[in-house]
Design a protein around this motif. Structure first.
Motif, PDB file in Angstrom:
ATOM      1  N   ASP A 165     -26.011  -8.593 -10.785  1.00 22.12           N
ATOM      2  CA  ASP A 165     -25.463  -9.652 -11.249  1.00 22.12           C
ATOM      3  C   ASP A 165     -26.470 -10.742 -11.018  1.00 22.12           C
ATOM      4  O   ASP A 165     -26.636 -11.072  -9.848  1.00 22.12           O
ATOM      5  CB  ASP A 165     -24.123  -9.987 -10.677  1.00 22.12           C
ATOM      6  N   VAL A 166     -26.531 -11.756 -12.060  1.00 23.60           N
ATOM      7  CA  VAL A 166     -27.546 -12.849 -12.051  1.00 23.60           C
ATOM      8  C   VAL A 166     -27.008 -13.852 -11.275  1.00 23.60           C
ATOM      9  O   VAL A 166     -27.537 -14.621 -10.587  1.00 23.60           O
ATOM     10  CB  VAL A 166     -27.573 -13.270 -13.663  1.00 23.60           C
ATOM     11  N   GLN A 167     -25.661 -13.974 -10.975  1.00 23.06           N
ATOM     12  CA  GLN A 167     -25.135 -14.628  -9.890  1.00 23.06           C
ATOM     13  C   GLN A 167     -25.490 -14.664  -8.375  1.00 23.06           C
ATOM     14  O   GLN A 167     -25.598 -15.438  -7.601  1.00 23.06           O
ATOM     15  CB  GLN A 167     -23.464 -14.853  -9.886  1.00 23.06           C
ATOM     16  N   GLN A 168     -26.088 -13.404  -8.227  1.00 18.91           N
ATOM     17  CA  GLN A 168     -26.369 -13.264  -6.967  1.00 18.91           C
ATOM     18  C   GLN A 168     -27.765 -14.082  -6.475  1.00 18.91           C
ATOM     19  O   GLN A 168     -28.150 -14.201  -5.361  1.00 18.91           O
ATOM     20  CB  GLN A 168     -26.990 -11.671  -6.842  1.00 18.91           C
ATOM     21  N   LEU A 169     -28.481 -14.745  -7.441  1.00 15.54           N
ATOM     22  CA  LEU A 169     -29.631 -15.374  -7.254  1.00 15.54           C
ATOM     23  C   LEU A 169     -28.982 -16.734  -6.638  1.00 15.54           C
ATOM     24  O   LEU A 169     -30.036 -17.596  -6.159  1.00 15.54           O
ATOM     25  CB  LEU A 169     -30.240 -15.902  -8.640  1.00 15.54           C
ATOM     26  N   ILE A 170     -27.867 -17.023  -6.496  1.00 18.37           N
ATOM     27  CA  ILE A 170     -27.310 -18.242  -5.829  1.00 18.37           C
ATOM     28  C   ILE A 170     -28.128 -18.224  -4.436  1.00 18.37           C
ATOM     29  O   ILE A 170     -28.007 -19.233  -3.659  1.00 18.37           O
ATOM     30  CB  ILE A 170     -25.975 -18.260  -5.528  1.00 18.37           C
ATOM     31  N   ALA A 171     -28.090 -17.083  -3.776  1.00 20.89           N
ATOM     32  CA  ALA A 171     -28.858 -16.711  -2.362  1.00 20.89           C
ATOM     33  C   ALA A 171     -29.901 -17.577  -2.332  1.00 20.89           C
ATOM     34  O   ALA A 171     -30.802 -17.912  -1.233  1.00 20.89           O
ATOM     35  CB  ALA A 171     -29.006 -15.164  -2.252  1.00 20.89           C
ATOM     36  N   LEU A 172     -30.881 -17.871  -3.572  1.00 21.56           N
ATOM     37  CA  LEU A 172     -32.258 -18.483  -3.374  1.00 21.56           C
ATOM     38  C   LEU A 172     -31.903 -20.116  -3.195  1.00 21.56           C
ATOM     39  O   LEU A 172     -33.023 -20.744  -3.038  1.00 21.56           O
ATOM     40  CB  LEU A 172     -32.824 -18.356  -4.887  1.00 21.56           C
ATOM     41  N   CYS A 173     -30.586 -20.373  -3.237  1.00 24.46           N
ATOM     42  CA  CYS A 173     -30.392 -21.918  -3.317  1.00 24.46           C
ATOM     43  C   CYS A 173     -30.160 -22.108  -1.595  1.00 24.46           C
ATOM     44  O   CYS A 173     -29.594 -23.537  -1.362  1.00 24.46           O
ATOM     45  CB  CYS A 173     -29.208 -22.105  -4.132  1.00 24.46           C
TER      46      CYS A 173
END
Length: 232
Positions: free
Chosen positions: A224-232
């Motif tokens: 899920d593209v929302q997993q990129l929140i970990a990069l924040c």
């Protein structure tokens, strides 16, 4: 999120567009329908010829001009023109009708709604990283309301050969004045996005919609593209 290789420091994040930030299937279906309607209006002889006919025209053109595949827009435009000539239109008229049909296609093809949660994610990422788009298609970040979040968008054809060739990634690094390894590219196509990014020396995040088995791993795999929140 699965991490296969530790990320080294990232300065910029590159996004594929189609099927990465939105579902592209209904977009293309609407664009194809708009093109067929325009053709029927301006060249009634095309009525009864569906998308399959025009796809076959593209395949025929690609056999004659293999490099045309790297520019999706021009490939479609010239294939429509060739198909119209095959149906009996004069070259001049075919060119005019093809332009009208392609414009109808492009207007619908670039009418894309980005979900609020995806835009919110991009806003958070843009506060920390430079964001760019690298696409094999011709979606427009400005028409989808993302122009203020992205530094620029690169498209196969005008900006270089399509992914997985290195061209677009190298151009991106040069424009950003970064080393390729400082760019994390995110996309749904293992062949185009993962292999393309790795071939260029970039880091790769694969949005794996189908849980496919592959021999070459990205740095990270997302479901899920929302997993990129970990990069924040």
């Amino acid at each position: 999120m699965q991490v296969f290789k530790a990320l080294t420091p990232v300065q910029a994040i590159s996004f594929d567009l189609d099927d990465t930030l939105y579902n592209n299937k209904p977009v293309i279906a609407a664009a194809e329908a708009a093109m067929l309607q325009s053709l029927a209006r301006h060249a009634p002889i095309t009525q009864g010829y569906d998308s399959e006919y025009w796809w076959q025209q593209r395949l025929l053109l690609a056999k004659l001009q293999p490099a045309i595949r790297h520019d999706m827009g021009r490939w479609r435009l010239l294939a429509v023109e060739a198909g119209l000539v095959t149906l009996g239109l004069a070259q001049c008229e075919a060119a005019e009708v093809a332009e009208l049909a392609y414009d109808a296609f492009w207007q619908a093809r670039t009418t894309i709604s980005i979900k609020a949660e995806v835009k919110a994610l991009l806003i958070r990422l843009a506060s920390r990283y430079q964001l760019i788009a690298i696409t094999n298609g011709n979606a427009c970040i400005h028409r989808m309301g993302l122009g203020d979040l992205f530094e620029f968008s690169l498209q196969a054809g005008p900006d270089g050969r399509m992914k997985p060739y290195r061209d677009l990634f190298i151009v991106a690094a040069q424009r950003l004045q970064l080393q390729p390894q400082q760019i994390l590219h995110i996309g749904d196509s293992h062949r185009a996005d993962v292999l393309g990014a790795l071939n260029a020396g970039c880091q790769a995040a694969w949005l794996d919609h189908h849980h496919a088995a592959v021999s070459v791993l990205p740095h990270i795999r997302l479901t899920d593209v929302q997993q990129l929140i970990a990069l924040c």
